[in-house]
Design an enzyme around this catalytic site. Structure first.
Site, PDB file in Angstrom:
ATOM      1  N   ASP A 336     -32.365 -23.988 -20.381  1.00  0.00           N
ATOM      2  CA  ASP A 336     -31.548 -25.154 -20.395  1.00  0.00           C
ATOM      3  C   ASP A 336     -30.711 -25.102 -22.001  1.00  0.00           C
ATOM      4  O   ASP A 336     -31.044 -24.037 -22.631  1.00  0.00           O
ATOM      5  CB  ASP A 336     -32.490 -26.461 -20.608  1.00  0.00           C
ATOM      6  CG  ASP A 336     -31.833 -27.787 -20.853  1.00  0.00           C
ATOM      7  OD1 ASP A 336     -30.780 -28.079 -20.268  1.00  0.00           O
ATOM      8  OD2 ASP A 336     -32.252 -28.661 -21.707  1.00  0.00           O
ATOM      9  N   LYS A 337     -29.870 -25.750 -22.006  1.00  0.00           N
ATOM     10  CA  LYS A 337     -28.908 -25.942 -23.094  1.00  0.00           C
ATOM     11  C   LYS A 337     -29.424 -26.523 -24.230  1.00  0.00           C
ATOM     12  O   LYS A 337     -29.646 -25.850 -25.586  1.00  0.00           O
ATOM     13  CB  LYS A 337     -27.528 -25.925 -22.886  1.00  0.00           C
ATOM     14  CG  LYS A 337     -26.271 -25.951 -23.973  1.00  0.00           C
ATOM     15  CD  LYS A 337     -25.043 -26.311 -23.384  1.00  0.00           C
ATOM     16  CE  LYS A 337     -24.855 -27.563 -22.763  1.00  0.00           C
ATOM     17  NZ  LYS A 337     -25.459 -28.626 -23.679  1.00  0.00           N
TER      18      LYS A 337
END
Length: 669
Positions: A336-337
């Protein structure tokens, strides 16, 4: 006298006493020439000796001492064998027991004593070294606090740590252990959190920060509101998880266990057939001894215990042997970012006004009113900026409707407010975008997160929020590649323009942008269909479907999160990205050690079998080599207790406010 009692019931008492009796037997044999015959030698014993060796044997004092050595060392082995038989299990102890008793019956007192003595020494060494591999768990237990200083009726009281009640104020002085999980209500201090996160540098704690039981104050003074006590602390959950994980079996270990249940009876049959065919009882008994699968049986669990213990010491919780083994096969990592590649602390950078009747403060006021009831991470910088400018919303927020992957819709008074991306406007029928698309793209090209604000059917402006890429994000990606991961994939709800900017800065191999939560799940499933073993790193909320689908779900910054500690396949207790390649590297090292141990165990048995049939390998020599192989596989596994290059690469990753700002876009998800 307590130390004598402790030693007497310890693991080394039996082999030491047996060894002394063996030495005494040799001494008597040498000094007396073996002439001290007793009158207790029955004829059947002499006949048995003549049948086995061609010459009779008698009870000398030397023989009695050797027999006593065999009894002392063999008693516990026979008891264990009988107990195993009562549960319908043919154990290694049964092989040794039959061989030793057979050796006594045919008058091979030295062989009986040597076999049982060496086996008992092997057990003691095994217990000692296994305790060493469990040292990480022992260290965790050791850091558990014994006492606490609490404020009651305005006075300080020192009480046992387990008696602290929820909601009490606990005082943590310089040099003391934090006795509870809690929140700092006053003071400041530097805490050593190595027992929880594996980080070696003290962390500064001030009002509002969370602290964990078992951490140690290196400076300062804190007043802590207890929010977790006793078994509800993060440390207690970690200890429980490590205990379970070290006892959990890997798939290879389960196979070895099944193999052993067939292998041990097969050794009995082989020894029986060899004895019947050759009419050589000694050969049959020797086959029983060298056929012991001790090294094979212990080869996997000792590696698992050492690997999981090493990981726990470095702030990495691995759920069990099966997950450790699977982690060694990871070929693709999906990240995920927000909060993973980035610091997760965005700030408002721009307010673009698109309605001539409004000011930037008006646009911010409407956006803050809409975000007041939102739980999304990007709501916080908007609300903070509105408060700083004096336009923060008052009263309770209205109903907020999150639209996955697009933004939110809410009611402020009698008016509808939208804040999100262009797709949100389209969904709610806002056709006049007032140039918001162009403004949003311009901000996105600068690496910022644009959010369009619309009141009823009119677009009034665009806000931009920026985050920072973690300073070690690029190093983490490179280290994953070094650890054997083929590709690192970003799964994000951002637009492709900003996602590609993040990917270029960090060296990400593949980018999937503008994803809804279910799209992330599909992306993970697609990688699995391509033959990859996938690890997913996320926050466990929006990424929950993808985390559940991935072969290994990784929770980052799990300290203090009971759900993450209990449910994640791998929980990285600290907020250090380098723990991810470290966990993959450690898993691969552990599986490599497991394979080496299996080879050592099997090669030893084959070599001994060849030696027996070729001549030269006696019962005692076979047991000596067998116990040596057990010790070798344990020592080989203990190499895992050393740090690898990833765990020593960075002692602490600081979130530096002065780090270069790599900013990016994020939509509401």
């Amino acid at each position: 006298m307590s130390w004598i009692r402790k030693w007497w019931y310890g693991k080394w008492a039996v082999p030491v006493i047996s060894g002394v009796l063996i030495l005494a037997s040799f001494a008597v044999e040498h000094l007396a020439g073996g002439t001290w015959n007793t009158t207790l030698t029955p004829q059947w014993w002499v006949d048995a000796g003549e049948h086995a060796h061609g010459s009779g044997h008698t009870f000398t004092l030397a023989n009695l001492l050797m027999l006593a050595a065999a009894v002392v060392a063999g008693y516990g082995i026979v008891v264990s064998a009988v107990r195993a038989l009562s549960t319908k299990m043919i154990s290694i102890d049964l092989l040794v027991s039959v061989a030793a008793i057979g050796a006594v019956i045919i008058g091979n007192f030295w062989e009986a004593a040597a076999v049982t003595f060496l086996f008992s020494v092997g057990h003691a060494l095994e217990a000692a070294t296994m305790n060493k591999t469990r040292s990480a768990l022992a260290e965790l237990v050791a850091v558990a606090p014994d006492s606490a200083v609490v404020m009651r009726d305005g006075e300080q009281h020192e009480i046992p740590a387990h008696q602290v009640r929820m909601g009490e104020i606990v005082l943590v002085k310089n040099g003391a252990k934090v006795p509870v999980d809690g929140q700092v209500v006053a003071g400041n201090a530097g805490l050593d959190e190595a027992s929880i996160t594996g980080e070696s540098m003290p962390v500064e704690k001030t009002k509002g920060d969370s602290v964990f039981a078992g951490t140690i104050s290196r400076s300062g003074f804190l007043q802590v509101l207890a929010t977790g006590v006793g078994a509800d602390t993060t440390l207690a959950r970690i200890i429980h998880r490590v205990e379970e994980a070290q006892d959990a079996k890997a798939r290879t270990q389960a196979f070895i266990d099944r193999f052993s249940t067939w292998y041990t009876p097969a050794v009995f049959i082989l020894a029986l057939l060899a004895g019947l065919i050759t009419q050589d009882v000694v050969l049959a008994l020797t086959l029983l001894v060298i056929g012991c699968p001790g090294a094979l049986v212990i080869s996997i669990p000792v590696a698992i215990v050492a690997g999981i213990g090493r990981a726990a010491r470095n702030g990495i919780l691995i759920k069990g042997g099966e997950y450790l083994e699977t982690s060694a096969k990871i070929s693709a990592v999906a990240v995920d970012k927000t909060g993973t590649l980035t610091q997760g602390r965005p700030e408002l950078t721009d307010v673009v006004v698109l309605d001539d009747t409004m000011t930037d403060s008006d646009v911010l006021r409407w956006a803050a009113a809409a975000e007041a009831g939102s739980e999304h991470p990007l709501a916080r910088p908007i609300l903070d900026s509105a408060r700083d400018r004096g336009v923060a919303p008052s009263g309770l927020p209205g109903k907020v409707t999150p639209v996955a992957g697009k933004g939110i819709a809410t009611a402020v008074g009698n008016q509808r407010v939208l804040i999100g991306n262009a797709s949100l406007l389209e969904q709610y029928g806002v056709t006049d975008t007032a140039g918001s698309d162009e403004a949003a793209n311009k901000l996105a090209a600068q690496g910022k997160t644009p959010m369009i604000v619309a009141v009823d059917d009119a677009v009034i402006g665009v806000l931009a929020v920026a985050d920072q890429i973690r300073v070690d994000a690029a190093n983490m990606v490179a280290s994953l590649h070094d650890a054997g991961v083929q590709k690192v994939v970003m799964l994000t709800g951002d637009t492709r323009l900003v996602a590609e900017a993040i990917g270029k800065a960090t060296g990400i191999d593949e980018i999937h942008a503008s994803l809804l939560p279910e799209d992330k799940l599909d992306a993970v499933a697609a990688m699995q269909r391509d033959g990859h073993t996938v690890a997913m790193v996320g926050d466990g909320v929006n990424d929950a479907p993808a985390l559940a689908t991935a072969d290994i779900g990784v929770a980052m910054g799990a300290a203090g999160s009971a759900v993450a500690v209990e449910t994640a396949d791998i929980a990285l207790m600290g907020d250090n990205l380098m723990k991810l390649p470290e966990s993959v590297s450690l898993a691969k090292r552990t599986v490599s050690v497991m394979r080496q141990n299996i080879f050592i165990a099997l090669a030893t048995v084959v070599a001994l079998l060849i030696g027996v049939f070729a001549g030269g390998v006696t019962m005692s020599v076979g047991m000596l080599v067998h116990e040596g192989s057990v010790l070798v596989v344990i020592l080989n596994a203990m190499r895992l207790m050393r740090n690898d290059k990833y765990s020593t690469a960075m002692s602490k990753t600081e979130r530096s406010p002065g780090a270069p700002a790599q900013q990016h876009q994020e939509v509401k998800a």
